[in-house]
Scaffold this motif. Structure first.
Motif, PDB file in Angstrom:
ATOM      1  N   THR B 269       0.813  -1.209   0.000  1.00 56.02           N
ATOM      2  CA  THR B 269       0.000   0.000   0.000  1.00 56.02           C
ATOM      3  C   THR B 269       0.841   1.250   0.000  1.00 56.02           C
ATOM      4  OG1 THR B 269      -1.564  -1.227   1.300  1.00 56.02           O
ATOM      5  CG2 THR B 269      -1.868   1.119   1.193  1.00 56.02           C
ATOM      6  N   PHE B 270       2.007   1.170   0.561  1.00 63.66           N
ATOM      7  CA  PHE B 270       2.837   2.358   0.696  1.00 63.66           C
ATOM      8  C   PHE B 270       2.084   3.490   1.355  1.00 63.66           C
ATOM      9  CE2 PHE B 270       6.603   0.928  -0.989  1.00 63.66           C
ATOM     10  CZ  PHE B 270       6.308   0.083  -2.033  1.00 63.66           C
TER      11      PHE B 270
ATOM     12  N   ALA C  96      -5.194  -2.872 -13.120  1.00 66.73           N
ATOM     13  CA  ALA C  96      -5.582  -2.551 -11.746  1.00 66.73           C
ATOM     14  C   ALA C  96      -7.017  -2.037 -11.708  1.00 66.73           C
ATOM     15  CB  ALA C  96      -4.626  -1.521 -11.161  1.00 66.73           C
ATOM     16  N   LEU C  97      -7.370  -1.172 -12.670  1.00 67.63           N
ATOM     17  CA  LEU C  97      -8.732  -0.653 -12.701  1.00 67.63           C
ATOM     18  C   LEU C  97      -9.736  -1.786 -12.870  1.00 67.63           C
ATOM     19  CD1 LEU C  97      -8.243   2.555 -14.842  1.00 67.63           C
ATOM     20  CD2 LEU C  97      -8.940   2.450 -12.458  1.00 67.63           C
ATOM     21  N   LEU C  98      -9.406  -2.739 -13.731  1.00 65.60           N
ATOM     22  CA  LEU C  98     -10.310  -3.856 -13.946  1.00 65.60           C
ATOM     23  C   LEU C  98     -10.391  -4.738 -12.714  1.00 65.60           C
ATOM     24  CD1 LEU C  98      -9.521  -5.016 -17.581  1.00 65.60           C
ATOM     25  CD2 LEU C  98     -11.574  -3.907 -16.737  1.00 65.60           C
ATOM     26  N   LEU C  99      -9.232  -5.086 -12.177  1.00 61.00           N
ATOM     27  CA  LEU C  99      -9.205  -6.002 -11.049  1.00 61.00           C
ATOM     28  C   LEU C  99      -9.912  -5.439  -9.831  1.00 61.00           C
ATOM     29  CD1 LEU C  99      -7.176  -7.748 -12.636  1.00 61.00           C
ATOM     30  CD2 LEU C  99      -5.956  -8.072 -10.523  1.00 61.00           C
ATOM     31  N   ILE C 178       1.018  -2.731  -7.261  1.00 63.42           N
ATOM     32  CA  ILE C 178       1.179  -1.504  -6.472  1.00 63.42           C
ATOM     33  C   ILE C 178       0.044  -0.540  -6.752  1.00 63.42           C
ATOM     34  CG2 ILE C 178       2.636   0.509  -6.166  1.00 63.42           C
ATOM     35  CD1 ILE C 178       5.002  -1.179  -6.202  1.00 63.42           C
ATOM     36  N   LEU C 179      -0.329  -0.410  -8.028  1.00 61.14           N
ATOM     37  CA  LEU C 179      -1.423   0.500  -8.342  1.00 61.14           C
ATOM     38  C   LEU C 179      -2.751  -0.043  -7.810  1.00 61.14           C
ATOM     39  CD1 LEU C 179      -0.377   1.465 -11.959  1.00 61.14           C
ATOM     40  CD2 LEU C 179      -0.311   2.888  -9.923  1.00 61.14           C
ATOM     41  N   LEU C 180      -2.907  -1.349  -7.840  1.00 61.89           N
ATOM     42  CA  LEU C 180      -4.148  -1.957  -7.361  1.00 61.89           C
ATOM     43  C   LEU C 180      -4.355  -1.685  -5.887  1.00 61.89           C
ATOM     44  CD1 LEU C 180      -6.584  -3.808  -7.779  1.00 61.89           C
ATOM     45  CD2 LEU C 180      -5.121  -5.747  -7.308  1.00 61.89           C
TER      46      LEU C 180
END
Lengths: 437, 274, 293
Positions: B269-270, C96-99, C178-180
């Motif tokens: 998450t950082f 990430a947007l989809l998941l 990381i984005l998710l």
């Protein structure tokens, strides 16, 4: 936190080596081709007949192995007792004094049985420094069914013009069959080996007597232009990334009409389990332009003992066994004659039992015997080696030159520009190495 | 709401398509590992209707010592990750909770140590290891990989620790907790996802590291990267067997990843969690 | 019974002591090779040549700069990093947007998406090169033949792009994860409030979500850049070098692997470090603000 302690404990446990049991352990570094893998499978037989010796293997792919072993031997780290090196390394390393002499392995080894060029290529000044394990040359492989359909007959010794004309007629990309498959992948052991060997037939050479690179000679221009134009017109797409393996896969799938490459492909192509065209593959000698040299090359993987090894006696035992007639007979008994390491001993090729299962035997032996590593070109040369020059600098030169050759094949530069760039690169390296001023 | 249910289903479908697409090369290799060599490179490619065979796995397992390579990989990756984390946790703690003017510089310097291509240091390290007897030992590789991954570990832990409210730690300190207790009892549970994901990332990086692990080992400490190097590009058709070898090399990490994936995701998450 | 309140200075000293072991190991591990490399870069040290190692000052550097492949290698290094960053972050964001919105089988989805990260780089390169990108027997070639187009000869026509694709495939999972997690921690209420206010999905994304993602994107950029600067396994396995696809790390590597010229390799290594520091400097300037929030 507990995880950390456990890891630390494991690591300390793992770092402690178990105690020995009085036997000599040999560390063997080898390349991972089929013959070597088979040799490793016979470890137990060796250990049974030589109870005082244990074998430990390091099996790596060719590039990684070469780098590891060269670094180790050059620095004298002494990690290996037996190493597998190629025909290129033997003279260079022997001259540096890195290899033990192996010309006294005894009568059981039958050094006189070795095929003459193979023995010459692992010797320096008449003394043997490595024991050949398997050997290869090059020959033409072609589809007898496609030839018959088109009414073409393969001559006793084809020329490049003949092969290219045949390829033109047999090239049917819409049916997924390409006329001529050749190596295009950049590498001193890949496309450079093929093109240099081919250039020998055109009368070209790598260096003149004064070590000046010869890529700007008319013979080189003729040979290389022929290669590029033939492969671009009648070869498969993506040829620039195809090395030996990729072409083997394609021919085995029936996608190539003619393929000129190493003799070690023959067993794969003749076996129905690994080849879809096993019943229609024919073998012919390497193309010859009639100038006195053929396009064939010469290579061997040989077992050698570094001078730094502290177990030389045991290592010699192993080398004598593995590279000698004893192992060949053992393999023939257990797994059949096709499993015997090819290309090193005359006795194998004279044995009728081998010739019965290997239709390519005669062509292979003739190909090896047709090469002369000491005098590979029509003109005199200062180096030893057919498709390479046995000088330390060649690997670097070959790498750069190979990239230029590949770029020409890919259409990024013209063949003339590639040769010019190769000449510049080679000259630069020869000057830096001190051969030229 | 109905529309959000429909959009959820659509998104799920799209996500599955995308995920399968991303994993496709690996799935294709998995399929190839069960084909014969000829089948693996055949065009048109066969998806399901081919002769499934375990021959590749048999050949790979009998031709190389998978068990030894696996054991070495676990020891090396685990050991180097433990060492890296062991050094990085105190460092990250100090940089997060007791920062000095030099903290940012130290962090950036740590990252910059990763910029020297390892090949440049091959000979000096090789010579050093030869003279100190560290060649072909687990400890030798562990030290190198730990040093290589320490900057990454320190950096990730630093970012994770910064999200832990300093007041809680101060309260513990005021209650008389020693430094050890502060880190182990108070900080660790809160930062557990971060610790887990850092460990896992460093573990994976060490597992796949194919330069030092090949160069300073030979017979005793050779990990799975050497196992893979034994099955790639010999003369002949090899892609089915290489696929089988790759599956064997990846499987352990995938299994671990499956079991700790929730921790992993939370730990990356950082500090955007409020 | 309360312990004395520890002073700031005490904490600071404690802090320095705690950082010390890590710093010491890193100092040893980085300075030792750095100085050795510097030393080797000014002598003539070729593994296969005999004779003492002469001091040649800057000759190795001179040959490096004069080599025709040097400048292309610099450009390729930058080009490779740029392409991989763009693809991995773009695809990672999309994934990430989809998941984030998916509801069934999220664990398995995550495993599928992260799996490319576990493949060893040489194996990944071999997979892509032979099973997928080979024009004659690869899957892509077969697919394009189905669609009626000529198969693309990846490594002849666009080698750097092909290599970037392979590397991006391996790093997309990292970016995606990381984005998710950052997306998942994004304040749901804020987003719903904006949607209720009539903001379209795209506007919500552009003005609310994206700034929130600035920090994770910066982290991904920093981490990937560090690793991509020293990428060479993929190049070695696929094209074996060449001006169209070599980068600086490969130049260093090829000097050791093929020429066994330690002097030249060390000189190239020093240049690589300087170049990398230059890139890092500009990178930190660009994204550094987002890093420490």
């Amino acid at each position: 936190m507990r995880l950390w302690w456990v890891s630390l404990a494991l690591l300390l446990l793992g770092a402690c080596a178990p105690g020995g049991d009085g036997r000599t352990t040999l560390a063997i570094a080898t390349v991972n081709n089929a013959d070597m893998v088979r040799l490793k499978d016979f470890t137990r037989d060796f250990e049974a007949s030589h109870p005082a010796i244990r074998l430990k293997w390091v099996m790596l792919e060719e590039n990684v192995l070469r780098q590891r072993v060269t670094t180790d031997v050059a620095i004298g780290a002494g990690q290996y007792d037996v190493i597998t090196i190629g025909a290129y390394e033997v003279p260079v390393w022997a001259k540096r004094g890195w290899l033990s002499r192996l010309d006294d392995l005894g009568p059981a080894y039958r050094a006189d049985d070795l095929i003459a060029p193979i023995k010459a290529v692992v010797s320096l000044e008449g003394r043997q420094y490595a024991a050949p394990f398997n050997g290869e040359s090059a020959m033409t492989m072609y589809r007898t069914d496609l030839f018959r359909q088109a009414g073409i007959e393969m001559p006793a010794v084809p020329s490049w013009e003949f092969l290219i004309r045949a390829a033109e007629r047999l090239n049917r990309p819409q049916d997924g069959v390409y006329g001529l498959c050749l190596r295009g992948k950049a590498g001193w052991g890949e496309n450079v080996a093929l093109i240099v060997a081919m250039s020998n037939a055109y009368g070209a050479r790598l260096f003149d007597e004064k070590w000046r690179p010869q890529f700007d000679s008319p013979e080189w221009k003729a040979a290389f232009a022929t290669y590029v134009s033939a492969l671009r017109r009648f070869g498969p797409p993506g040829a620039v990334a195809n090395g030996f393996n990729e072409n083997l896969a394609m021919f085995a799938q029936g996608k190539c009409a003619i393929w000129f490459d190493s003799t070690v492909a023959a067993p794969f192509l003749s076996d129905p389990a690994t080849s879809k065209v096993s019943s229609v593959v024919g073998f012919a000698p390497a193309p010859d332009e009639g100038l006195g040299r053929s396009s064939g090359w010469l290579w061997t993987w040989a077992l050698a003992i570094p001078e730094t090894s502290r177990k030389a006696a045991a290592a010699r035992e192993f080398v004598r066994w593995a590279a000698g007639p004893e192992y060949a007979a053992l393999v023939a008994r257990r797994q059949g004659w096709l499993a015997v390491p090819p290309g090193t001993r005359q006795s194998l090729y004279l044995d009728p039992r081998y010739r019965k299962v290997a239709p390519f035997a005669a062509t292979t032996l003739a190909a090896i015997n047709a090469t002369d590593p000491v005098s590979p070109s029509v003109k005199p040369v200062p180096y030893v080696g057919v498709q390479y020059a046995a000088i330390p600098e060649f690997q670097g030169i070959g790498t750069e030159v190979g990239q230029q050759f590949s770029a020409a094949l890919a259409g990024q530069i013209t063949p003339e520009a590639a040769l010019a760039a190769a000449q510049v690169a080679a000259t630069r390296q020869m000057i830096a190495a001190g051969y030229l001023k | 709401m109905r529309s959000s249910r429909k959009s959820s289903v659509l998104f799920t479908l799209a996500a599955w398509c995308a995920a399968l697409l991303v994993a496709f090369p690996l799935l294709w290799a998995l399929l190839a590992s069960f084909k014969t060599e000829l089948e693996a490179v055949a065009v048109p490619p066969s998806l399901v209707w081919f002769d499934w065979t375990l021959e590749n796995y048999r050949a790979v397992l009998s031709g190389s010592d998978y068990g030894a390579a696996l054991r070495n990989s676990v020891l090396i990756a685990g050991g180097s990750s433990a060492l890296a984390l062991g050094l990085a946790i105190p460092a990250a703690w100090a940089m997060a909770f007791a920062p000095t003017a030099r903290t940012r510089g130290t962090l950036l310097w740590m990252l910059s140590t990763k910029m020297l291509p390892p090949v440049g240091a091959l000979i000096p390290i090789f010579l050093f290891y030869r003279d100190t007897g560290l060649l072909d030992t687990h400890l030798g590789v562990i030290l190198l990989l730990a040093a290589g991954n320490l900057p990454i570990a320190a950096w990730m832990l630093y970012a994770n620790f910064r999200e832990v409210p300093a007041e809680i730690l101060e309260a513990a300190r005021m209650d008389g907790a020693s430094l050890w207790q502060e880190v182990a009892v108070v900080l660790a549970p809160m930062a557990l996802p971060g610790l887990a994901s850092t460990f896992f990332l460093v573990f994976t990086l060490a597992w796949n590291e194919s330069f030092w692990s090949l160069n300073v080992t030979s017979t005793d400490a050779a990990p799975l990267t050497a196992f893979i190097a034994a099955w790639s590009s010999p003369q002949g058709l090899f892609w089915a067997r290489l696929s089988a070898a790759s599956m064997l090399a990846i499987a352990p990490v995938l299994v671990i990843g499956w079991f700790c994936q929730r921790q992993l995701v939370r730990g990356l998450t950082f500090g955007a969690v409020k | 019974m309360s312990a004395p309140r520890r002073s700031r200075a005490y904490l600071a000293m404690r802090g320095r002591l705690l950082v010390a072991p890590a710093v010491i190991l890193l100092l040893a591990a980085s300075l030792f090779p750095l100085f050795s490399t510097l030393r080797y870069s000014v002598i003539d040290y070729r593994l296969l040549a005999s004779g003492p190692h002469r001091f040649v000052a800057l000759a190795n550097y001179g040959r490096l700069f004069a080599a025709p492949g040097f400048l292309p290698a610099l450009w390729n290094t930058l080009g490779l990093i740029g392409m991989v960053l763009a693809i991995s972050i773009g695809a990672g964001l999309g994934l990430a947007l989809l998941l984030e919105r998916a509801v069934i089988g999220r664990g398995l989805l995550r495993l599928l998406v992260i799996s490319p990260f576990f493949v060893m780089p040489p194996v990944a390169a071999l997979l892509w090169k032979n099973l997928l990108m080979q024009p004659v027997s690869g899957l892509f070639g077969w697919l394009s033949a189905l669609l009626g187009a000529a198969p693309l000869d990846w490594f002849a026509a666009a080698p750097l792009t092909a290599i970037a694709l392979i590397a991006a495939w391996q790093w997309t999972p990292f970016a995606c994860l990381i984005l998710l997690t950052s997306l998942q921690s994004f304040d749901r209420e804020q987003r719903e409030a904006a949607e209720l206010d009539g903001a379209g999905a795209f506007a919500v994304f552009r003005w609310l979500v994206l700034p929130h993602l600035a920090r994770p994107i910066a982290i991904v950029v920093m981490m990937e850049t560090i690793f991509l600067l020293s990428l060479f396994a993929e190049i070695f396995v696929t094209t074996g070098g060449g001006q169209a696809s070599s980068n600086l790390a490969f130049l260093v590597y090829s000097q050791v692997m093929f020429q066994y010229d330690i002097g030249a390799a060390s000189a190239a290594g020093i240049v690589a470090v300087l170049f990398a520091n230059l890139v890092a400097f500009f990178l930190v300037r660009a994204v550094g603000r987002s890093l420490d929030a």
